[in-house]
Design a protein around this motif. Structure first.
Motif, short mmCIF file in Angstrom:
data_model
loop_
_atom_site.label_atom_id
_atom_site.label_comp_id
_atom_site.label_asym_id
_atom_site.label_seq_id
_atom_site.Cartn_x
_atom_site.Cartn_y
_atom_site.Cartn_z
N TYR A 219 0.85 -1.19 0.00
CA TYR A 219 0.00 0.00 0.00
C TYR A 219 0.88 1.24 0.00
N THR A 220 0.61 2.15 -0.93
CA THR A 220 1.26 3.45 -0.93
C THR A 220 0.19 4.49 -1.21
N VAL A 221 0.23 5.60 -0.54
CA VAL A 221 -0.82 6.61 -0.69
C VAL A 221 -1.00 7.02 -2.15
N PRO A 222 0.07 7.39 -2.87
CA PRO A 222 -0.18 7.82 -4.24
C PRO A 222 -0.24 6.69 -5.27
N GLY A 223 0.46 5.58 -5.04
CA GLY A 223 0.63 4.58 -6.08
C GLY A 223 -0.33 3.41 -6.10
N TRP A 224 -0.68 2.85 -4.96
CA TRP A 224 -1.64 1.74 -4.85
C TRP A 224 -2.34 1.93 -3.52
N ASN A 225 -3.57 2.37 -3.57
CA ASN A 225 -4.25 2.74 -2.33
C ASN A 225 -5.69 2.27 -2.30
N CYS A 226 -6.41 2.69 -1.27
CA CYS A 226 -7.78 2.24 -1.05
C CYS A 226 -8.72 2.63 -2.19
N GLU A 227 -8.47 3.78 -2.80
CA GLU A 227 -9.33 4.19 -3.91
C GLU A 227 -9.08 3.32 -5.14
N GLN B 206 -12.28 -0.51 -12.58
CA GLN B 206 -11.34 0.55 -12.94
C GLN B 206 -10.45 0.87 -11.74
N PRO B 207 -9.17 0.49 -11.77
CA PRO B 207 -8.27 0.76 -10.65
C PRO B 207 -7.79 2.21 -10.67
N ARG B 208 -8.71 3.13 -10.44
CA ARG B 208 -8.45 4.56 -10.60
C ARG B 208 -8.42 5.27 -9.26
N CYS B 209 -7.53 6.26 -9.17
CA CYS B 209 -7.49 7.12 -7.99
C CYS B 209 -7.48 8.57 -8.45
N TYR B 210 -8.59 9.24 -8.21
CA TYR B 210 -8.69 10.65 -8.59
C TYR B 210 -7.85 11.53 -7.67
#
Length: 157
Positions: A98-106, A116-120
């Motif tokens: 888990y990384t806040v910007p790269g792979w996260n809960c969103e 869609q593995p998207r993080c706005y």
């Protein structure tokens, strides 16, 4: 910290115990903010009282205050399918860092609920996080699709 096979099995059992298909939140992508925290957190609704944390915890927790993520209804899976996708996602992504910007809960929550593995939230720094310009994780979608193609093809689009 990666989840072991035994931990994944225990978490899936917890999901089964806490899931309430009669709840309006069951199988829906939810988000919330904690006090003094500028970030939105994401998870999958299990019941009126419990959410599955698709972030660092990768576990159910009790929380009554959460919002439905808007704008995803046309692309969201049916609630029962979302819960099944959640369980399989644990097997695939339980060991991902888990990384806040790269792979996260969103990323994970949206992948489970909408494919869609998207993080706005980290989209504006996409080039620093090895994401697409739309904020999507570059490999998660295909990794999950490949896994589901073998174990549960009916949960792919």
């Amino acid at each position: 910290m990666p989840l072991s096979s035994e931990q994944i099995e225990n978490v899936i059992n917890e999901i089964d115990c806490l899931a309430d298909p009669s709840s309006q939140r069951y199988g829906y992508l939810l988000n919330w903010q904690n006090p003094f925290d500028p970030f939105w957190h994401y998870g999958i609704g299990l019941s009126d009282t419990h959410i599955f944390d698709t972030g660092r915890g990768l576990c159910p927790f009790e929380r009554k205050e959460a919002k439905f993520v808007i704008g995803i209804d046309p692309i969201a899976f049916e609630p029962k399918q979302t819960i099944e996708r959640l369980k399989y996602a644990l097997c695939v992504f339980g060991s991902w860092e888990y990384t806040v910007p790269g792979w996260n809960c969103e990323h994970l929550g949206r992948l489970i609920a909408t494919d869609q593995p998207r993080c706005y939230q980290s989209q504006f720094i996409w080039w620093l996080c090895d994401m697409t310009p739309e904020g999507e994780h570059k490999t998660a979608h295909q990794v999950f699709r490949n896994y589901l193609a073998v174990v549960a093809p009916n949960l792919n689009r």
